[in-house]
Design a protein around this motif. Structure first.
Motif, short mmCIF file in Angstrom:
data_model
loop_
_atom_site.label_atom_id
_atom_site.label_comp_id
_atom_site.label_asym_id
_atom_site.label_seq_id
_atom_site.Cartn_x
_atom_site.Cartn_y
_atom_site.Cartn_z
N UNK A 26 17.43 2.06 8.35
CA UNK A 26 17.95 0.85 9.14
C UNK A 26 17.11 0.97 10.85
N UNK A 27 17.14 2.39 10.64
CA UNK A 27 16.44 2.69 12.44
C UNK A 27 15.50 1.48 12.70
N UNK A 28 14.60 1.08 11.69
CA UNK A 28 13.68 0.15 12.19
C UNK A 28 13.54 -1.00 11.29
N UNK A 29 14.53 -1.42 11.45
CA UNK A 29 14.82 -2.61 10.08
C UNK A 29 14.99 -4.18 11.37
N UNK A 30 15.17 -5.26 11.38
CA UNK A 30 15.52 -5.91 11.86
C UNK A 30 16.78 -6.28 11.10
N UNK A 31 17.74 -7.52 12.18
CA UNK A 31 19.08 -7.18 11.35
C UNK A 31 19.56 -7.84 10.50
N UNK A 32 20.26 -6.29 9.59
CA UNK A 32 21.34 -7.78 7.93
C UNK A 32 22.52 -7.48 8.38
N UNK A 33 23.08 -8.18 8.43
CA UNK A 33 24.34 -8.28 7.88
C UNK A 33 24.95 -9.57 7.40
N UNK A 34 26.66 -9.50 6.56
CA UNK A 34 26.94 -10.23 5.51
C UNK A 34 27.84 -9.40 4.65
N UNK A 35 27.60 -10.26 3.77
CA UNK A 35 27.88 -9.37 1.96
C UNK A 35 27.46 -9.77 1.39
N UNK A 36 26.37 -10.71 1.41
CA UNK A 36 25.09 -11.40 0.57
C UNK A 36 24.44 -11.06 1.65
N UNK A 37 23.68 -10.21 1.45
CA UNK A 37 22.11 -9.54 2.34
C UNK A 37 20.91 -9.85 1.86
N UNK A 38 19.99 -10.50 2.24
CA UNK A 38 18.72 -10.68 2.25
C UNK A 38 17.88 -9.90 2.78
N UNK A 39 17.24 -8.57 1.54
CA UNK A 39 15.85 -8.18 3.15
C UNK A 39 15.27 -8.28 2.29
N UNK A 40 13.57 -8.62 3.24
CA UNK A 40 12.53 -8.79 2.47
C UNK A 40 11.79 -7.74 2.97
N UNK A 41 11.47 -7.06 1.63
CA UNK A 41 10.54 -5.54 2.06
C UNK A 41 8.78 -6.14 2.10
N UNK A 42 8.37 -5.75 2.80
CA UNK A 42 7.00 -5.95 3.25
C UNK A 42 6.14 -4.72 2.61
N UNK A 43 5.23 -4.77 1.81
CA UNK A 43 4.41 -4.11 1.27
C UNK A 43 2.75 -4.77 1.07
N UNK A 67 8.58 -8.95 -0.57
CA UNK A 67 9.50 -8.71 -2.35
C UNK A 67 10.46 -8.97 -1.70
N UNK A 68 11.73 -10.30 -2.00
CA UNK A 68 12.80 -10.28 -1.38
C UNK A 68 14.29 -9.07 -2.74
N UNK A 69 15.16 -8.89 -1.93
CA UNK A 69 15.81 -8.59 -2.82
C UNK A 69 17.64 -9.24 -2.05
N UNK A 70 17.80 -9.59 -2.96
CA UNK A 70 19.54 -9.93 -1.97
C UNK A 70 20.47 -8.62 -2.77
N UNK A 71 21.37 -8.55 -1.77
CA UNK A 71 22.51 -7.19 -2.38
C UNK A 71 23.60 -8.02 -2.03
N UNK A 72 24.82 -8.03 -2.78
CA UNK A 72 25.90 -8.40 -3.04
C UNK A 72 26.73 -7.26 -2.38
N UNK A 73 27.06 -7.35 -0.88
CA UNK A 73 27.73 -6.21 -0.69
C UNK A 73 29.54 -5.65 -0.49
#
Length: 395
Positions: free
Chosen positions: A324-341, A346-352
């Motif tokens: 979390x220290x180095x990520x771009x902003x994530x917010x909401x209850x359906x969060x899309x996180x794009x993991x660079x490799x 790699x895109x992951x959709x998280x339901x919070x």
């Protein structure tokens, strides 16, 4: 749910001085390996593991006498059978074989190989598709994880249905496009380590010989990970896998940290285990959420594992974590996180959980799979002779 049958088994049989084992060789995500009907393999775990080692060619590091690819990503196997638990259509055991080692690890998950399980089940008649899309619940026996998987199953001229492998979906790390395999994970927290945060903390400071105190996030949302800032280990987080694999000093620091983190996570001595996976993180270099370099555990992944991506994405939404220290902003209850490799992203959709935004209640992602070869895989009869079993079956 699809139709399920449990009575079609293709058994191993003697073939001269060798044993012929029915096998489908499949790519799942960015991994590949042989898939077997688990019921056709030896019930004795010791003999089964000897068969898998012989099949892949370990412990030779080149795996020249087997079908392994001399890399952890291509030294895997899947053992599939019809489901036996209520609400489960198919169950499977993931087997990781390391080039150069003589052990078989069935304690961890593999989300990439998971993508090929339902296609295998349909190809072998364990699951009978009845519509244009087939959805099944798949249990990973290694950890008890359940996933809901959907694959396209169009009608064919003969009046049946088949798995479609061609399609428009693209995943980084695999050339070209293919049909989508949709994977929804139902409950992955603590798959191996027992809880999402095994230490109860979003961040721990561990003391590592030769490194001193190191801040880490120890987390398991389908794959036990130790998440650490790449800079703390003397890396940038943007190195190529070749550069990391060639940097013996960096790998020694990573391994020293891994051993300490394994004990801190309650996993004991992980010297001979394939987890925790080590994930070096850095700020995104493109338009993603963060950049990652994943070691599995001593070789750098060409991309990132499915469940490692889910787990590091989960770390991104946990306040106070290293990620979390180095990520771009994530917010909401359906969060899309794009993991660079190293191979892309790699895109992951998280339901919070709306009442607890740091609790992930579901995760979804897309993979692809393809059947590469079908036939018999041969191992020496000195490793396993199925003749006595066949005599019992036909008696």
């Amino acid at each position: 749910m699809p139709g399920v049958t449990a009575d079609r088994i293709s058994r191993a049989r003697p073939r001269g001085s060798q044993t012929a084992i029915p096998c489908l060789f499949m790519r799942g995500g960015t991994s590949r390996g042989p898939f077997f009907d688990a019921r056709a393999l030896p019930e004795d775990t010791r003999i089964r593991d000897a068969v898998l080692l012989a099949a892949l060619g370990s412990p030779d590091p080149r795996q020249i006498d087997g079908i392994g690819g001399a890399h952890p990503l291509t030294s895997k196997a899947g053992l599939v059978r019809p489901g036996t638990a209520l609400g489960v259509d198919v169950e499977w055991t993931f087997a990781q074989v390391q080039p150069g080692a003589d052990t078989v690890d069935t304690t961890a998950n593999c989300g990439n190989m998971l993508a090929a399980v339902l296609p295998f089940a349909i190809e072998t008649g364990m699951v009978v598709p009845t519509a244009d899309r087939t959805t099944a619940r798949v249990l990973t026996r290694n950890t008890g994880m359940v996933a809901e998987i959907t694959v396209p199953t169009p009608a064919d001229p003969a009046g049946g249905r088949h798995v479609a492998y061609a399609g428009p979906a693209r995943i980084d790390g695999v050339p070209g496009t293919a049909a989508p395999v949709e994977i929804g994970f139902l409950d992955t927290a603590g798959s191996v380590a027992g809880s999402l945060l095994p230490t109860g903390n979003a961040r721990d400071t561990v003391d590592v010989p030769g490194l001193g105190p190191v801040d880490v996030t120890l987390i398991d949302n389908g794959q036990p990970l130790a998440v650490v800032a790449a800079g703390r280990l003397g890396a940038t987080g943007y190195e190529t896998p070749v550069e990391i694999d060639a940097d013996e000093e960096l790998k020694a620091r990573v391994e020293a940290l891994r051993l300490v983190c394994g004990r801190a996570m309650g996993l004991g001595d992980v010297t001979d285990k394939n987890y925790p996976k080590m994930t070096l993180v850095a700020p995104p270099s493109r338009d993603g959420t963060l950049s990652t370099r994943s070691l599995i555990p001593r070789v750098c992944h060409q991309s990132i594992g499915v469940l490692a991506a889910v787990t590091v994405a989960t770390a991104c939404v946990i306040e106070g974590s290293v990620a979390a220290d180095i990520t771009t902003t994530t917010s909401g209850t359906d969060v899309i996180v794009t993991v660079e490799h190293p191979s892309g992203e790699f895109t992951v959709t998280l339901g919070l959980d709306p009442d607890d935004p740091q609790r992930v209640v579901r995760s979804a992602l897309l993979r692809t799979a393809r059947l590469l070869m079908a036939g018999d895989l041969l191992v020496p009869r000195s490793v396993w002779d199925p003749a006595p079993t066949l005599q019992e079956v036909t008696a």
